[in-house]
Scaffold this active site. Structure first.
Site, mmCIF file in Angstrom:
data_model
loop_
_atom_site.group_PDB
_atom_site.id
_atom_site.type_symbol
_atom_site.label_atom_id
_atom_site.label_comp_id
_atom_site.label_asym_id
_atom_site.label_seq_id
_atom_site.Cartn_x
_atom_site.Cartn_y
_atom_site.Cartn_z
ATOM 1 N N GLU A 35 0.814 -1.248 0.011
ATOM 2 C CA GLU A 35 -0.206 0.028 0.009
ATOM 3 C C GLU A 35 0.929 1.192 -0.098
ATOM 4 O O GLU A 35 0.532 2.361 -0.684
ATOM 5 C CB GLU A 35 -1.080 0.011 1.125
ATOM 6 C CG GLU A 35 -2.019 -0.977 1.106
ATOM 7 C CD GLU A 35 -3.091 -0.339 -0.072
ATOM 8 O OE1 GLU A 35 -3.065 0.676 -0.576
ATOM 9 O OE2 GLU A 35 -3.934 -1.331 -0.293
ATOM 10 N N ASP B 124 -2.920 2.230 -12.321
ATOM 11 C CA ASP B 124 -3.981 1.022 -12.160
ATOM 12 C C ASP B 124 -3.000 -0.377 -12.082
ATOM 13 O O ASP B 124 -3.220 -1.174 -11.142
ATOM 14 C CB ASP B 124 -4.453 0.764 -13.521
ATOM 15 C CG ASP B 124 -5.688 1.776 -14.090
ATOM 16 O OD1 ASP B 124 -6.120 2.449 -12.825
ATOM 17 O OD2 ASP B 124 -6.316 1.646 -15.073
#
Length: 121
Positions: A65, A91
């Site tokens: 993350e 993406d």
């Protein structure tokens, strides 16, 4: 070796983690999920190896993350206007988070289901 610079780097890293907690919704979701998993692990009674696996999975999710958020920031600076390759880069980074999250769920289920099955039945 400059110990002052070395210890200062911990300050910078801590600021990065705190910023992620404050600004990244997915990081907070994974933080909550990690706490829930740790509580379930405490209640379940995992082996040492299972604990190691769980901790690596949780910390790995945090790392992914943080890298994803970093990539998003760099792409936004490099390409403030819409660009197809910039969208693809973001993406792809998000996709890495998704793949790792799915992996952690699968491994978690492999660890927890047999233990819960033994408790419930």
């Amino acid at each position: 070796m400059n110990f002052r610079k070395f210890f200062k780097s911990f300050s910078y890293a801590s600021k990065g983690v705190i910023h992620a907690i404050k600004s990244e919704q997915n990081f907070r979701v994974h933080l909550l999920a990690g706490v829930v998993v740790l509580l379930a692990a405490l209640a379940t009674g995992l082996s040492k190896l299972e604990w190691i696996i769980i901790v690596i999975l949780i910390c790995g999710m945090f790392v992914i993350e943080l890298v994803n958020a970093s990539i998003e920031r760099v792409v936004d600076i490099a390409s403030p206007d819409f660009h197809e390759l910039a969208r693809q880069a973001k993406d792809l980074a998000a996709g890495a988070c998704l793949v790792y999250a799915i992996c952690t769920v699968i491994v978690g289920l492999i660890i927890f289901i047999p233990k819960w099955w033994g408790i419930l039945y």
